[in-house]
Design an enzyme around this catalytic site. Sequence first.
Site, PDB file in Angstrom:
ATOM      1  N   HIS A 143      68.524  45.901 121.765  1.00 12.88           N
ATOM      2  CA  HIS A 143      69.512  46.579 120.905  1.00 12.88           C
ATOM      3  C   HIS A 143      70.254  45.572 120.027  1.00 12.88           C
ATOM      4  CE1 HIS A 143      68.941  50.126 123.537  1.00 12.88           C
ATOM      5  NE2 HIS A 143      68.900  49.214 124.486  1.00 12.88           N
ATOM      6  N   SER A 152      70.220  32.317  93.985  1.00  9.40           N
ATOM      7  CA  SER A 152      70.752  33.476  93.276  1.00  9.40           C
ATOM      8  C   SER A 152      71.099  33.051  91.859  1.00  9.40           C
ATOM      9  CB  SER A 152      71.988  33.983  94.018  1.00  9.40           C
ATOM     10  OG  SER A 152      72.903  34.565  93.106  1.00  9.40           O
ATOM     11  N   LYS A 178      73.819  30.292  97.347  1.00 10.36           N
ATOM     12  CA  LYS A 178      72.848  31.089  98.092  1.00 10.36           C
ATOM     13  C   LYS A 178      71.488  30.431  98.293  1.00 10.36           C
ATOM     14  CE  LYS A 178      73.263  35.492  98.372  1.00 10.36           C
ATOM     15  NZ  LYS A 178      73.137  36.253  99.580  1.00 10.36           N
ATOM     16  N   GLU A 220      61.433  38.822 102.964  1.00 10.34           N
ATOM     17  CA  GLU A 220      61.679  40.193 102.500  1.00 10.34           C
ATOM     18  C   GLU A 220      60.420  40.766 101.836  1.00 10.34           C
ATOM     19  OE1 GLU A 220      65.249  39.662 100.157  1.00 10.34           O
ATOM     20  OE2 GLU A 220      66.335  38.968 101.923  1.00 10.34           O
TER      21      GLU A 220
END
Length: 463
Positions: free
Chosen positions: A162, A283, A289, A296
């Site tokens: 979880h 970024s 970043k 992804e």
Amino acid sequence: MTKNKNNKTIWNTRIKGKSSSLFQKIGSSIEIDKRLYKEDITGSIAHVEMLFKQKIISFKIKNKIIFGLNKIEKEISNGKFEFNKIYEDIHMNIEKRLFQIIGEEAGYVHTGRSRNDQIITDFKIWIKSSIKKINSNINLIIKDILKLAEKNIYTIMPGFTHLKNAQPISFAHYLMAYIEMLDRDKKRFLNNLENLNENPLGVAALSGTSFNIDRNFTTKKLGFKKPTNNSIDTISDRDFVLDFLFSVSVCSMHISRIAEELIIWNSDGFKLINLSDKVTTGSSIMPQKKNPDLLEYLRGKSGSVYGNLFSMLTILKGLPISYFKDLQDDKDLIFRSHDTLIDCLQIFNEILRNLTPNKKNMSQLASSGHITATDLADYLVKNHSMSFRKAYIKTAAIVNLAEKKRKKLEDLTISELKKIEPNLTNDVFKVFDLTYSVRSKKSYGGTSFDNIKKMIKKYKKQL
Ligand code: ARG
């Protein structure tokens, strides 16, 4: 460049009108199925060798056809072949060119076969070899995972359920779980071979042929196990396409789940792994970043791969058996799924080579959340003769006490612990040690260091 002089389709003898350019655009598959040229030529060579052996064509014609086909293969390989949309697909493009090279005798190549069996033969041969390629890419990943696992047998992190701290785990044990997933993928791809190994060639259009062909001969020549049993099923069957698309989907799903996990571990909230600059991107506005874009990408690509599987299922649903043009889209779906998977496997491999565990944070996070509570319960069962359920309740009370006192379990004093279980002695404190906990999970398949070492050895041997 070889020019097709006579720009007529083969069936132009009956269909007189020129097909509309829209029809050519939609109906022509050459841009996609030209990828099957080698398989198409291999299939045709086996076919004419069989026709000669069966005395259906002469020695001279067989040799002429094979000479022409070999020449065409070279032309295509060297980029010297001019594919023409008006000849629709790879079969007709090659046959047309064969006429130009050897003349009228090219007309014998299509004796006792149809494009309907020809395309499945090409396609099955292609998928068989692409399975080899996929599995060898998977093996490369497994090798890299093993290297990373070997370096991290003693790297302890929280195991999550979880996404909450559950029990201490060796980082290598997580990595070895990825190997299990990939190993099943390999088996799933290999299982496809069972159906792929049935030779479709010789069922012709849909009913077989009156020529005395020898399907066992082409079966052997082309590396299949046996000829298919029923001509009509053969030309309509695309189960092998579904099997492959499903296998690619499951493998992509595995990669996607692992990618998601690594994205979480790489996030600023967790900081359990670092990715080198090679596999992160910046970024355009936030200078600080470093984003895990490639992970992804891996997660996202499973979407289009599933889409291809669903497209094929939908094409087949409600299609009467035998051949219909609907089936032609199968190539595009398979090629796209295959190419996407190969990209994903290679990217995944690159990420693994550029991933390092943040050992300090891993062990810090593992020291929180009373992660050794189960070890304490097990200890009570083993040393203070009580049932697991009773030990569970006592341990929960100890965890409650620790929370009330804002302490970690190991920071409770022996007298605090004795309030809940009077028989406890100082010996109990060993169970709060993370290394002790991991080492103790010796049951087969558990996270103990010894088990992991054995598994690493087993997989190294297997590769
Ligand atoms: N290009 C076709 C396909 O991929 C080959 C089979 C064509 N057969 C036919 N009867 N039109 O499905």
